[in-house]
Design a protein around this motif. Structure first.
Motif, short mmCIF file in Angstrom:
data_model
loop_
_atom_site.label_atom_id
_atom_site.label_comp_id
_atom_site.label_asym_id
_atom_site.label_seq_id
_atom_site.Cartn_x
_atom_site.Cartn_y
_atom_site.Cartn_z
N UNK A 59 30.22 -8.44 -3.72
CA UNK A 59 31.74 -7.65 -5.15
C UNK A 59 31.64 -6.53 -6.27
N UNK A 60 30.36 -5.72 -6.06
CA UNK A 60 29.69 -4.47 -6.92
C UNK A 60 28.84 -5.41 -7.67
N UNK A 61 28.33 -3.61 -8.69
CA UNK A 61 27.15 -4.76 -8.94
C UNK A 61 26.82 -4.58 -10.54
N UNK A 62 25.86 -5.22 -11.06
CA UNK A 62 25.41 -5.19 -12.50
C UNK A 62 24.51 -4.09 -12.50
N UNK A 63 23.57 -4.17 -12.09
CA UNK A 63 21.37 -4.07 -11.84
C UNK A 63 21.70 -3.52 -10.26
N UNK A 64 21.29 -2.24 -11.08
CA UNK A 64 20.52 -1.59 -9.77
C UNK A 64 18.80 -1.57 -9.73
N UNK A 65 18.22 -1.91 -9.64
CA UNK A 65 16.69 -1.76 -10.22
C UNK A 65 15.63 -1.22 -8.03
N UNK A 66 15.72 0.33 -9.00
CA UNK A 66 14.76 1.17 -7.84
C UNK A 66 13.48 0.81 -8.43
N UNK A 67 12.96 0.16 -7.25
CA UNK A 67 11.14 0.43 -7.40
C UNK A 67 10.86 0.36 -6.36
N UNK A 68 10.74 0.91 -5.38
CA UNK A 68 10.58 1.27 -3.25
C UNK A 68 9.50 2.32 -3.95
N UNK A 69 8.31 2.08 -3.26
CA UNK A 69 7.42 3.23 -2.38
C UNK A 69 6.76 3.15 -1.57
N UNK A 70 6.63 4.05 -1.27
CA UNK A 70 6.21 4.24 0.23
C UNK A 70 4.43 4.21 0.75
N UNK A 71 3.55 4.18 1.17
CA UNK A 71 2.27 3.80 1.14
C UNK A 71 2.02 5.48 1.41
N UNK A 72 1.31 6.21 0.20
CA UNK A 72 0.29 7.00 0.14
C UNK A 72 -0.97 6.85 0.43
N UNK A 73 -1.80 7.41 0.65
CA UNK A 73 -3.28 7.82 1.01
C UNK A 73 -3.73 7.87 -0.62
N UNK A 74 -4.45 7.42 -1.06
CA UNK A 74 -5.73 7.63 -2.26
C UNK A 74 -7.03 8.05 -2.23
N UNK A 75 -6.73 9.54 -1.80
CA UNK A 75 -7.57 10.59 -1.97
C UNK A 75 -7.67 11.44 -1.84
#
Ligand code: NDP
Length: 284
Positions: free
Chosen positions: A105-121
């Motif tokens: 019914x609505x939002x008080x917090x939008x917590x944006x945290x995701x990341x896609x996998x990325x090579x360490x190279x």
């Protein structure tokens, strides 16, 4: 020494003047956490649950999300719903926000945290991966923020963005990832000012983290760095407090601020040469 003393004074002043965290304010709060199937996002979901919030969690893996949502209910969440989504898709970011708005019914917090996998190279010209990562780690954040803004405005809500020290101090082997985090800081840093100019009700918090001991991060850096990794549950808690107290920024650990200032003021002191060892220079 002067820089370090100035940083200490600023740190203490910030602590004294900081608004107090009221855990009760999160009881019943309507929260959407992205990237919540593992790592810091999962820990944030559990903290919100302990505070009695209503949470919607999202990531790609349905079955893993289901388990996290069950644990949230066990820990005390008033509601715990999940929706599987791929943030590389054009439509999923909107679908997830619409799901949360409809079910909470609505939002008080939008917590944006995701990341896609990325090579360490070393970056060897994979433009397609960089484009894809920009979609996942940056453009979906912009899209979800826009879709939620009207509701957050109504609820005097908060936008919480999880970023990295690599947005301030680029290191080798993470060019696509670091560029997505720079983009986040640039966009949401600018949005913070624009919302203030409009006297908006919405607060924006950008959380800049060093290396955290999540499985995915430790898998990548093992053998490359001796930088200490900080525990995910504690940092997840710090992020929640930052959002709840409407602070514009979390910087953890605090001491790299001095290094960043040093780098800005004395750029020649930080050049990397082919002889620079890779083991101690990596930051997160
Ligand atoms: P994890 O790799 O543990 O978690 C990433 C989350 O994103 C998972 O829930 C994953 O779930 C989800 N995800 C991955 N790809 C997609 C996609 N295409 N669409 C939707 N969801 C996706 O990350 P961390 O917990 O380590 O990091 C969390 C945040 O903290 C990130 O923003 C990161 O940049 C930041 N940070 C982390 C540091 C660290 O050292 N750990 C340091 C500095 C910042 P699924 O696979 O189910 O989709």
């Amino acid at each position: 020494k002067i820089l370090l003393s100035a940083a200490c004074v600023a740190f203490l002043a910030a602590r004294w003047t900081a608004p107090r965290f009221d855990a009760e304010s999160l009881r019943g709060a309507r929260v959407l956490v992205t990237g919540a199937s593992t790592g810091i996002g999962e820990q944030m979901a559990y903290h919100y649950a302990r505070f009695g919030a209503q949470v919607v969690i999202t990531a790609r893996r349905d079955k893993v999300l289901q388990k996290v949502a069950e644990e949230c209910l066990r820990l005390g969440a008033q509601k715990a719903l999940y929706v599987a989504a791929d943030m590389a898709s054009e439509s999923d970011p909107d679908t997830v926000v619409d799901f949360a708005l409809e079910h909470l019914g609505g939002l008080d917090y939008l917590v944006l945290n995701h990341i896609g996998p990325s090579p360490f190279s070393m970056w060897e010209g994979d433009v397609e991966h960089t484009r894809w990562l920009m979609k996942v780690n940056f453009l979906s954040y912009v899209q979800m923020a826009w879709r939620s803004l009207a509701s957050l405005e109504q609820s005097k809500g908060s936008l919480v963005i999880v970023s990295s020290l690599l947005a301030k101090m680029p290191s080798p082997f993470v060019a696509p990832y670091a560029s997505t985090k720079h983009a986040l800081n640039g966009f949401f840093g600018s949005l913070y000012h624009e919302l203030a100019m409009k006297k908006s009700n919405v607060s924006v918090s950008i959380c800049t983290l060093g290396l955290i001991d999540t499985e995915s991060a430790m898998d990548k850096v093992r053998g490359y760095t001796d930088v200490p990794a900080y525990p995910a549950p504690e940092r997840a808690f710090d992020i929640i407090v930052t959002g709840a107290t409407r602070k514009p920024e979390l910087f953890y650990p605090w001491f790299p601020r001095a290094l960043i200032l040093n780098k800005e003021w004395f750029p020649s002191s930080q050049t990397t040469s082919s002889k620079t060892p890779t083991t101690t220079r990596l930051e997160f």
